[in-house]
Design a protein around this motif. Structure first.
Motif, PDB file in Angstrom:
ATOM      1  N   ARG A 253       4.101  31.861 -33.980  1.00  0.00           N
ATOM      2  CA  ARG A 253       5.209  32.326 -33.815  1.00  0.00           C
ATOM      3  C   ARG A 253       6.236  33.424 -33.860  1.00  0.00           C
ATOM      4  O   ARG A 253       7.048  33.577 -33.150  1.00  0.00           O
ATOM      5  CB  ARG A 253       5.686  32.206 -35.592  1.00  0.00           C
ATOM      6  N   GLU A 254       4.906  34.238 -34.010  1.00  0.00           N
ATOM      7  CA  GLU A 254       5.530  36.258 -33.485  1.00  0.00           C
ATOM      8  C   GLU A 254       6.410  35.994 -31.661  1.00  0.00           C
ATOM      9  O   GLU A 254       6.841  35.992 -31.244  1.00  0.00           O
ATOM     10  CB  GLU A 254       4.852  36.861 -34.139  1.00  0.00           C
ATOM     11  N   LEU A 255       5.189  35.130 -31.285  1.00  0.00           N
ATOM     12  CA  LEU A 255       5.217  35.453 -29.853  1.00  0.00           C
ATOM     13  C   LEU A 255       6.311  34.372 -29.274  1.00  0.00           C
ATOM     14  O   LEU A 255       6.977  34.236 -28.049  1.00  0.00           O
ATOM     15  CB  LEU A 255       3.783  34.954 -29.236  1.00  0.00           C
ATOM     16  N   GLY A 256       6.737  33.108 -30.521  1.00  0.00           N
ATOM     17  CA  GLY A 256       8.230  32.924 -29.783  1.00  0.00           C
ATOM     18  C   GLY A 256       7.817  31.341 -30.119  1.00  0.00           C
ATOM     19  O   GLY A 256       8.965  30.314 -29.874  1.00  0.00           O
ATOM     20  N   ALA A 257       6.961  30.666 -30.242  1.00  0.00           N
ATOM     21  CA  ALA A 257       6.571  29.116 -30.724  1.00  0.00           C
ATOM     22  C   ALA A 257       7.347  28.572 -31.215  1.00  0.00           C
ATOM     23  O   ALA A 257       8.246  29.150 -33.143  1.00  0.00           O
ATOM     24  CB  ALA A 257       4.922  28.957 -31.184  1.00  0.00           C
ATOM     25  N   ASP A 258       8.336  27.855 -31.825  1.00  0.00           N
ATOM     26  CA  ASP A 258       9.233  27.220 -32.509  1.00  0.00           C
ATOM     27  C   ASP A 258       8.364  26.068 -33.158  1.00  0.00           C
ATOM     28  O   ASP A 258       9.217  26.539 -34.701  1.00  0.00           O
ATOM     29  CB  ASP A 258      10.409  26.549 -31.769  1.00  0.00           C
ATOM     30  N   PHE A 259       7.404  26.005 -33.308  1.00  0.00           N
ATOM     31  CA  PHE A 259       6.493  25.609 -34.776  1.00  0.00           C
ATOM     32  C   PHE A 259       5.352  25.261 -34.460  1.00  0.00           C
ATOM     33  O   PHE A 259       4.603  25.443 -32.707  1.00  0.00           O
ATOM     34  CB  PHE A 259       6.945  23.697 -34.003  1.00  0.00           C
ATOM     35  N   VAL A 260       4.685  25.202 -34.984  1.00  0.00           N
ATOM     36  CA  VAL A 260       3.044  25.461 -35.115  1.00  0.00           C
ATOM     37  C   VAL A 260       2.128  24.295 -35.630  1.00  0.00           C
ATOM     38  O   VAL A 260       2.685  24.356 -37.573  1.00  0.00           O
ATOM     39  CB  VAL A 260       2.466  27.090 -35.385  1.00  0.00           C
ATOM     40  N   ILE A 261       1.486  23.925 -35.348  1.00  0.00           N
ATOM     41  CA  ILE A 261       0.511  22.767 -35.693  1.00  0.00           C
ATOM     42  C   ILE A 261      -1.335  23.912 -35.685  1.00  0.00           C
ATOM     43  O   ILE A 261      -1.237  24.105 -35.043  1.00  0.00           O
ATOM     44  CB  ILE A 261       0.793  21.791 -34.528  1.00  0.00           C
TER      45      ILE A 261
END
Ligand SMILES: [Zn+2]
Length: 340
Positions: free
Chosen positions: A206-214
């Motif tokens: 998320r910190e790197l910019g992912a909008d959603f993480v599974i």
């Protein structure tokens, strides 16, 4: 010089810290004192045994350091310059190479794979591989860039032709390619869904910019993708895991979507249901490193601080066995570095 060599294939115990003769640069080569070398999954494959590797062998593809000496045919580089090395080996005169498609050259190889690499103090390389770096970029960061960033750039830009606004699924956010792919996709204003294996890695994604993480161990990737995309699926899947995730990756594609793969760390024997391939009009693309032009393109964004290398941990070269174990046990988030 000191080097780590393998004299046989096997586990981390075959990595041997020892004295070897210094390399002698040719007149068209540059001699570089290695200050940092980043590990890749490729190191583990080569250590365990790949065809074309002559023993004893020095591993290590991602190198940063200082120029010690330049051959007499070279006039635009000088001793003392801080540089990183392109990890690609190619003939530089065939039709593919002169067309800028070095990764399709018949002699294409990777430093540390079929030729000796950077787990040592000195390396002699052709001038085309030597790229000066800005003063603020430290050697560990510089060594963390080349292989994974050119690979992810070639996958997303060169092969999948990413466009603004698309939705991209990135497998394995903690891997070098995953970290690069998330950032490159965001650079193109894409919506990024990443997968990771635990809460700490999910937060880093998320910190790197992912909008959603599974969470790829606790959730079913394709089901979560369907929820996030309102049952549509994604435009692009960035695959490098292989057998363990292949089916879920393919199922996450929307009609007309593109899956691009650069590796298969969990196994090669994946299948595809041809009925879906043609009826959904998917593109399943292979990708292998990238061209020199693409490396220079992606470095431009690194040098402008728009793409950031992520370092996990730094080990002295003599402790390389522990570094391999960390990568093998998937404990890392980012690049594992060894320093001569
Ligand atoms: Zn060539």
């Amino acid at each position: 010089m000191k080097a780590v060599r393998i004299h046989q294939f096997g586990g981390p115990e075959v990595l041997t810290y020892e004295d070897v003769p210094d390399p002698k640069p040719r007149k068209d080569q540059v001699l570089v004192r290695i200050r940092a070398c980043a590990l890749n999954h490729l190191d583990l494959f080569v250590r365990k045994g790949l065809p074309g590797v002559n023993l004893p062998h020095i591993l290590g593809s991602d190198i940063a350091g200082e120029i010690v000496e330049v051959g007499e045919y070279i006039n635009d580089l000088k001793a003392g310059q801080r540089v990183l090395l392109a990890p690609m080996v190619f003939c530089n005169h065939c039709a593919k190479c002169v067309a800028g498609l070095q990764n399709q050259c018949r002699q294409f190889a990777v430093l540390g794979n079929t030729v000796d690499g950077g787990n040592c103090e000195l390396i002699a390389v052709p001038v085309v591989n030597v790229i000066p770096i800005p003063d603020w970029l430290d050697f560990n960061e510089a060594a963390s860039v080349p292989l994974v960033f050119v690979t992810a750039w070639h996958m997303l830009v060169g092969r999948a032709a990413i466009r603004p606004g698309q939705t991209v699924l990135v497998l394995g956010a903690n891997s070098g390619v995953g970290i690069a792919a998330i950032q490159i996709a965001k650079l193109f204003h894409a919506r990024v869904i990443a997968t990771a294996g635990d809460e700490r890695k999910m937060e880093r994604a998320r910190e790197l910019g992912a909008d959603f993480v599974i969470n790829h161990y606790q959730q079913k990737i394709s089901q979560e993708v369907r929820k996030i995309t309102n049952f549509e699926g994604v435009d692009i899947v960035v695959e490098h895991v292989g057998l363990a995730t292949w089916e879920e990756s393919v199922r996450s594609l929307k009609a007309g979507g593109t899956l691009v793969t650069c590796g298969a760390t969990t196994g090669y024997g994946a299948g595809v249901d041809l009925r879906y391939l043609f009826s959904k009009q998917w593109s399943l693309l292979g990708s292998f490193l990238g061209s020199m032009g693409e490396l220079h393109q992606v470095l431009k964004f690194v040098f402008r601080k728009q793409l950031k290398p992520v370092i996990d941990r730094v080990y002295p070269l003599a402790e390389i066995r522990a570094a391999h174990e960390r990568l093998e046990n998937k404990e890392q988030f980012g690049k594992v570095i060894v320093k001569p």
